[in-house]
Design a protein around this motif. Structure first.
Motif, PDB file in Angstrom:
ATOM      1  N   ILE A   1       0.879  -1.177   0.000  1.00 45.56           N
ATOM      2  CA  ILE A   1       0.000   0.000   0.000  1.00 45.56           C
ATOM      3  C   ILE A   1       0.915   1.225   0.000  1.00 45.56           C
ATOM      4  CG2 ILE A   1      -1.873   1.206   1.191  1.00 45.56           C
ATOM      5  CD1 ILE A   1      -2.570  -1.411   2.585  1.00 45.56           C
ATOM      6  N   ASP A   2       0.951   1.910  -1.111  1.00 44.67           N
ATOM      7  CA  ASP A   2       1.914   3.004  -1.282  1.00 44.67           C
ATOM      8  C   ASP A   2       1.806   4.074  -0.211  1.00 44.67           C
ATOM      9  OD1 ASP A   2       2.781   1.715  -3.486  1.00 44.67           O
ATOM     10  OD2 ASP A   2       1.695   2.961  -4.930  1.00 44.67           O
ATOM     11  N   GLU A   3       0.581   4.414   0.145  1.00 46.00           N
ATOM     12  CA  GLU A   3       0.393   5.497   1.115  1.00 46.00           C
ATOM     13  C   GLU A   3       0.915   5.088   2.499  1.00 46.00           C
ATOM     14  OE1 GLU A   3      -1.305   8.844   0.418  1.00 46.00           O
ATOM     15  OE2 GLU A   3      -0.327   8.060  -1.352  1.00 46.00           O
ATOM     16  N   VAL A   4       0.851   3.802   2.800  1.00 46.25           N
ATOM     17  CA  VAL A   4       1.396   3.329   4.076  1.00 46.25           C
ATOM     18  C   VAL A   4       2.916   3.292   3.995  1.00 46.25           C
ATOM     19  CG1 VAL A   4       1.509   1.406   5.699  1.00 46.25           C
ATOM     20  CG2 VAL A   4      -0.673   2.024   4.680  1.00 46.25           C
ATOM     21  N   ASN A   5       3.433   2.806   2.878  1.00 39.51           N
ATOM     22  CA  ASN A   5       4.893   2.832   2.683  1.00 39.51           C
ATOM     23  C   ASN A   5       5.424   4.236   2.896  1.00 39.51           C
ATOM     24  OD1 ASN A   5       4.951   0.147   2.057  1.00 39.51           O
ATOM     25  ND2 ASN A   5       5.060   0.439  -0.148  1.00 39.51           N
ATOM     26  N   ARG A   6       4.710   5.188   2.351  1.00 40.98           N
ATOM     27  CA  ARG A   6       5.137   6.578   2.431  1.00 40.98           C
ATOM     28  C   ARG A   6       5.237   7.062   3.874  1.00 40.98           C
ATOM     29  NH1 ARG A   6       4.622  11.124  -0.554  1.00 40.98           N
ATOM     30  NH2 ARG A   6       3.792  10.020  -2.321  1.00 40.98           N
ATOM     31  N   VAL A   7       4.197   6.836   4.662  1.00 37.18           N
ATOM     32  CA  VAL A   7       4.251   7.335   6.043  1.00 37.18           C
ATOM     33  C   VAL A   7       5.252   6.561   6.897  1.00 37.18           C
ATOM     34  CG1 VAL A   7       2.016   8.469   6.255  1.00 37.18           C
ATOM     35  CG2 VAL A   7       2.162   6.036   6.644  1.00 37.18           C
ATOM     36  N   LEU A   8       5.516   5.315   6.507  1.00 36.38           N
ATOM     37  CA  LEU A   8       6.496   4.537   7.269  1.00 36.38           C
ATOM     38  C   LEU A   8       7.916   4.910   6.874  1.00 36.38           C
ATOM     39  CD1 LEU A   8       4.860   0.996   7.216  1.00 36.38           C
ATOM     40  CD2 LEU A   8       5.132   2.475   9.198  1.00 36.38           C
ATOM     41  N   GLY A   9       8.061   5.684   5.835  1.00 37.92           N
ATOM     42  CA  GLY A   9       9.392   6.085   5.393  1.00 37.92           C
ATOM     43  C   GLY A   9       9.955   5.137   4.341  1.00 37.92           C
ATOM     44  N   GLY A  10       9.086   4.453   3.606  1.00 37.40           N
ATOM     45  CA  GLY A  10       9.545   3.593   2.519  1.00 37.40           C
ATOM     46  C   GLY A  10       9.196   2.129   2.705  1.00 37.40           C
ATOM     47  N   GLY A  11       8.400   1.824   3.689  1.00 31.73           N
ATOM     48  CA  GLY A  11       8.002   0.435   3.911  1.00 31.73           C
ATOM     49  C   GLY A  11       8.130   0.083   5.381  1.00 31.73           C
ATOM     50  N   ALA A  12       7.684  -1.110   5.714  1.00 31.38           N
ATOM     51  CA  ALA A  12       7.746  -1.541   7.116  1.00 31.38           C
ATOM     52  C   ALA A  12       9.154  -2.025   7.431  1.00 31.38           C
ATOM     53  CB  ALA A  12       6.735  -2.650   7.361  1.00 31.38           C
ATOM     54  N   MET A  13       9.701  -1.519   8.496  1.00 31.16           N
ATOM     55  CA  MET A  13      11.069  -1.861   8.878  1.00 31.16           C
ATOM     56  C   MET A  13      11.057  -3.148   9.681  1.00 31.16           C
ATOM     57  SD  MET A  13      13.666   0.125   8.307  1.00 31.16           S
ATOM     58  CE  MET A  13      15.345   0.400   8.797  1.00 31.16           C
ATOM     59  N   LEU A  14      11.894  -4.084   9.300  1.00 29.29           N
ATOM     60  CA  LEU A  14      11.995  -5.322  10.077  1.00 29.29           C
ATOM     61  C   LEU A  14      12.692  -5.031  11.410  1.00 29.29           C
ATOM     62  CD1 LEU A  14      12.842  -8.064   7.459  1.00 29.29           C
ATOM     63  CD2 LEU A  14      10.649  -7.471   8.478  1.00 29.29           C
ATOM     64  N   GLY A  15      12.179  -5.624  12.444  1.00 28.26           N
ATOM     65  CA  GLY A  15      12.762  -5.407  13.771  1.00 28.26           C
ATOM     66  C   GLY A  15      12.243  -4.161  14.453  1.00 28.26           C
ATOM     67  N   ALA A  16      11.371  -3.440  13.759  1.00 27.49           N
ATOM     68  CA  ALA A  16      10.883  -2.181  14.313  1.00 27.49           C
ATOM     69  C   ALA A  16       9.391  -2.275  14.635  1.00 27.49           C
ATOM     70  CB  ALA A  16      11.130  -1.042  13.329  1.00 27.49           C
ATOM     71  N   SER A  17       8.956  -1.332  15.441  1.00 24.36           N
ATOM     72  CA  SER A  17       7.552  -1.342  15.838  1.00 24.36           C
ATOM     73  C   SER A  17       6.884  -0.031  15.450  1.00 24.36           C
ATOM     74  CB  SER A  17       7.460  -1.529  17.355  1.00 24.36           C
ATOM     75  OG  SER A  17       8.356  -0.639  17.986  1.00 24.36           O
ATOM     76  N   ALA A  18       5.638  -0.135  15.050  1.00 21.84           N
ATOM     77  CA  ALA A  18       4.875   1.062  14.682  1.00 21.84           C
ATOM     78  C   ALA A  18       3.565   1.067  15.443  1.00 21.84           C
ATOM     79  CB  ALA A  18       4.617   1.086  13.179  1.00 21.84           C
ATOM     80  N   LEU A  19       3.212   2.221  15.941  1.00 23.59           N
ATOM     81  CA  LEU A  19       1.952   2.387  16.656  1.00 23.59           C
ATOM     82  C   LEU A  19       0.952   3.042  15.717  1.00 23.59           C
ATOM     83  CD1 LEU A  19       0.587   2.523  19.581  1.00 23.59           C
ATOM     84  CD2 LEU A  19       1.368   4.868  19.605  1.00 23.59           C
ATOM     85  N   ILE A  20      -0.246   2.473  15.617  1.00 18.63           N
ATOM     86  CA  ILE A  20      -1.283   3.074  14.785  1.00 18.63           C
ATOM     87  C   ILE A  20      -2.394   3.534  15.713  1.00 18.63           C
ATOM     88  CG2 ILE A  20      -2.711   2.761  12.698  1.00 18.63           C
ATOM     89  CD1 ILE A  20       0.091   1.691  12.282  1.00 18.63           C
ATOM     90  N   GLY A  21      -2.480   4.818  15.953  1.00 16.52           N
ATOM     91  CA  GLY A  21      -3.488   5.331  16.875  1.00 16.52           C
ATOM     92  C   GLY A  21      -4.643   5.966  16.121  1.00 16.52           C
ATOM     93  N   GLY A  22      -5.767   6.069  16.785  1.00 13.23           N
ATOM     94  CA  GLY A  22      -6.910   6.723  16.165  1.00 13.23           C
ATOM     95  C   GLY A  22      -8.171   6.420  16.933  1.00 13.23           C
ATOM     96  N   GLU A  23      -9.198   7.225  16.701  1.00 14.19           N
ATOM     97  CA  GLU A  23     -10.439   7.025  17.427  1.00 14.19           C
ATOM     98  C   GLU A  23     -11.140   5.758  16.949  1.00 14.19           C
ATOM     99  OE1 GLU A  23     -12.760  10.584  17.344  1.00 14.19           O
ATOM    100  OE2 GLU A  23     -11.221  11.693  18.449  1.00 14.19           O
ATOM    101  N   PRO A  24     -11.960   5.185  17.810  1.00 14.33           N
ATOM    102  CA  PRO A  24     -12.677   3.976  17.397  1.00 14.33           C
ATOM    103  C   PRO A  24     -13.501   4.249  16.133  1.00 14.33           C
ATOM    104  CG  PRO A  24     -12.912   4.318  19.754  1.00 14.33           C
ATOM    105  CD  PRO A  24     -12.232   5.535  19.210  1.00 14.33           C
ATOM    106  N   GLY A  25     -13.480   3.298  15.206  1.00 10.71           N
ATOM    107  CA  GLY A  25     -14.287   3.432  14.001  1.00 10.71           C
ATOM    108  C   GLY A  25     -13.617   4.173  12.872  1.00 10.71           C
ATOM    109  N   ILE A  26     -12.409   4.632  13.081  1.00 11.65           N
ATOM    110  CA  ILE A  26     -11.764   5.416  12.030  1.00 11.65           C
ATOM    111  C   ILE A  26     -11.219   4.525  10.907  1.00 11.65           C
ATOM    112  CG2 ILE A  26      -9.449   5.508  13.094  1.00 11.65           C
ATOM    113  CD1 ILE A  26     -10.370   8.743  12.067  1.00 11.65           C
ATOM    114  N   GLY A  27     -10.936   3.259  11.226  1.00  9.55           N
ATOM    115  CA  GLY A  27     -10.473   2.354  10.172  1.00  9.55           C
ATOM    116  C   GLY A  27      -9.127   1.695  10.444  1.00  9.55           C
ATOM    117  N   LYS A  28      -8.730   1.657  11.715  1.00  6.84           N
ATOM    118  CA  LYS A  28      -7.434   1.060  12.036  1.00  6.84           C
ATOM    119  C   LYS A  28      -7.420  -0.440  11.713  1.00  6.84           C
ATOM    120  CE  LYS A  28      -7.811   2.264  16.375  1.00  6.84           C
ATOM    121  NZ  LYS A  28      -9.122   2.950  16.274  1.00  6.84           N
TER     122      LYS A  28
END
Ligand code: TYD
Ligand code: MG
Length: 578
Positions: free
Chosen positions: A99-126
């Motif tokens: 998903i290009d837009e996710v790659n973009r916010v992650l800085g080019g893709g998901a980093m192995l060995g790293a952790s990402a927090l996805i926050g947001g209000e209930p129902g937003i689409g997490k």
């Protein structure tokens, strides 16, 4: 350490107080304090005495889990001190999430060995995003989706809706499911470039997303050790429960403890970890703020107008912050916004109504064309109020004050309403000049010319300050059909000017100064004679041809670029020359 008394912890931010307070002095949340027992492994200060596991898990807020070895109280390893130039670079491996837009916010893709927090209000689409990501991630190794929120059938139902699995097929994923998922996440034909997009290894059944519904941390850890997934989604961290960290899920201790274990596990096994967290107004469950310092990347999901969902990186150890990903929520899940640069722009045939300005804003690493709208009406209550949720109130207030002081347009007895078309929140300094013009236009009733795009920062003295990335802003505006661009001298033009054609460069530098003492080259450009601003240079309108691109670095879109040095100049240029 003496005997510790019971204490109170804010569920939102982890702030500790000796007494219960109605409002947290740290984060301002109301009613968010929970009582903590001093004794037992849950005690934040009891690290030294508790058993190995609890001790490594529970730290007080602020003490970050350092990347190095485990801090078990028993096994002290000799610390090695190293000269910085001898530190070996670890080549981070990134996974294409599909998903290009996710790659973009992650800085080019998901980093192995790293952790990402996805926050947001209930129902937003997490959960929706995480499931789509799980299905489309380009990885050969298994993806494990751990849900403590929903049951397996519920998740399957969502997966069917998203086109990840075929409806009614019992238990096994549809062949080629990946391809379908890809089409869902990658907005329309263009991106569905290969069959089996979701799972690169040909959509084989083995590559399907593995699910487990569990909230018990110990059991989750043993599943992780067994399955050895390379990508893990935990939805959500607020459901995690461990007996080692007290008995109530969703408390600060539970959250810190569980996340710490998971983050450590991801680091040790080189897996990419996604932690989903609800943002809540209530203090009943601990919020994502508590673990922001532990993870490598923090993404927040926000809702803008008209079904638009924005994922914003607010912290990223492996990329730039303020990067945004744009999605719309459709029947088939989250769909990437195809043409982000022009997405926020309203198409108008006729003249612009007063109060509206187009602005190229720099968000993360791309330029988006937005429309800033201002409405000014006599104050209802004797004193001026500002209603602006997309641009900071203080900024609006400051720009209005500068306009009032320098150009004698009165705002202090007016109510000001500011909006941004599409509902995107703007925090960048370059919006100040377009905001000022929108305010001026709203107050005077004179529209901003339709073909004009503006960017620039404004000082308290009304100067237009150099603003970054001018070249790219001008280019994006030009691509979208704007023929006039009003902005400050380019920061980078300074260096470039020496190489640019002499006269033009000088014009760009000398710019426009008011007050008669002429800067640069009087009247090279467009002189409309308005109130003694003869010294406008580097004109644009059928001006002295060659000087149109004055001062712009070679290759920039120069035609129609008007440099302004003061707010007065800008107003005269925008509203005077029509
Ligand atoms: P969800 O992802 O469950 O939100 P979160 O995990 O952040 O709480 O769902 C978000 C909303 O989106 C939900 O109200 C239903 C809606 N939705 C769609 O409009 N289309 C879809 O395809 C899906 C799966 C959900
Ligand atoms: Mg959810």
């Amino acid at each position: 350490m003496g005997k510790r008394r019971d204490y109170f912890v804010c569920n939102e931010c982890g702030h500790e107080e000796a007494k219960w307070l109605g409002r947290c002095p740290e984060c301002g949340s109301w009613n968010s304090f929970r009582e903590m027992k001093a004794a037992g492994p849950a005690g934040g200060g009891a690290v030294g005495g508790a058993g190995g596991r609890a001790a490594s898990g529970i730290r007080s807020a602020g003490s970050r889990a350092s990347g190095g070895g485990r801090h078990s109280p028993g096994g002290h390893k000799k610390l090695e001190v190293m000269s910085i130039d001898q530190v070996q670079m670890a080549d981070g491996v990134r996974l294409d999430t599909g998903i290009d837009e996710v790659n973009r916010v992650l800085g080019g893709g998901a980093m192995l060995g790293a952790s990402a927090l996805i926050g947001g209000e209930p129902g937003i689409g997490k959960s929706t995003l995480m499931l789509q990501l799980s299905a489309s991630i380009r990885s050969q190794r298994p993806v494990l989706y751990i849900s403590g929120e929903e049951s397996l059938p519920q998740i399957r139902m969502r997966a069917e809706r998203l086109g990840i699995v075929r409806p009614n097929s019992k238990g096994s994923p549809a062949p080629g499911a990946g391809g379908k998922a890809g089409a869902g996440t990658n907005n329309g034909g263009a991106a569905a470039d290969e069959p089996g997009l979701g799972t690169k290894n040909g959509g084989a059944a083995g590559a399907a997303v593995q699910l487990v519904c569990e909230s018990d941390l110990d059991r989750i850890m043993s599943v992780l050790r067994e399955v050895k997934p390379q990508v893990v989604v935990v939805d959500s961290i607020q459901t995690l429960l461990s007996v080692d960290a007290g008995s109530v899920p969703g408390t600060v201790n539970q959250l810190k403890y569980g996340c710490h274990e998971l983050i450590d596990w991801a680091r040790e096994t080189d897996a990419a970890l996604f932690l989903v967290a609800h943002v809540t107004k209530e203090g009943a469950i601990a919020g994502p703020k508590v673990i922001e310092h532990m993870v490598d990347t923090v993404l927040y999901f926000e809702q803008a107008g008209s079904g638009l969902r924005i994922v914003r990186a607010v912290k990223n150890r492996h990329g730039s912050v303020d990067e945004i990903g744009l999605f719309t929520m459709e029947a088939e899940g989250l769909v990437q916004v195809p043409d982000a640069a022009s997405f926020f722009l309203e198409q108008r045939e006729a003249e612009l109504p007063p109060g509206i300005t187009a602005a190229p804003v720099y968000e993360g690493t791309r330029v988006l064309m937005v429309e800033i709208q201002a409405l000014v009406v006599p104050a209802k209550s004797g004193f001026s109020r500002i209603y602006s949720d997309k641009i900071d109130n203080n900024r609006v207030s400051r720009i209005a004050a500068v306009l009032e002081k320098l150009l004698s347009v009165r705002f202090s007895d007016q109510d000001i309403y500011i909006n941004v078309a599409g509902g995107i929140r703007l925090g960048e300094v370059g919006i100040e000049l377009p905001l000022a013009m929108a305010l001026y236009s709203a107050r005077t009733g004179i529209p901003v010319p339709k073909q004009a795009a503006l960017a620039g920062e404004i000082s308290l003295a009304g100067e237009i300050r150099p603003t970054a990335h001018m070249q790219r802003r001008v280019r994006t505006a030009a691509e979208m059909g704007f023929t006039r661009f009003i902005g400050p001298r380019d920061v980078r033009a300074k260096g470039a000017s020496s190489s640019a054609a002499g006269a033009g460069a000088a014009a760009g530098q000398g710019g426009t100064k008011i007050g008669g003492e002429v800067a640069g080259m009087k009247g090279t450009g467009t002189k409309n004679g308005a109130g003694g601003i003869a010294e406008r240079v580097a004109g644009t309108k059928n001006g002295a041809g060659g000087s149109a691109a004055a001062g712009l670095p070679a290759g920039a879109v120069g035609a129609g670029f008007q440099r302004v040095q003061t707010l007065g100049d800008a107003v005269r240029y925008v509203f005077g020359q029509r």
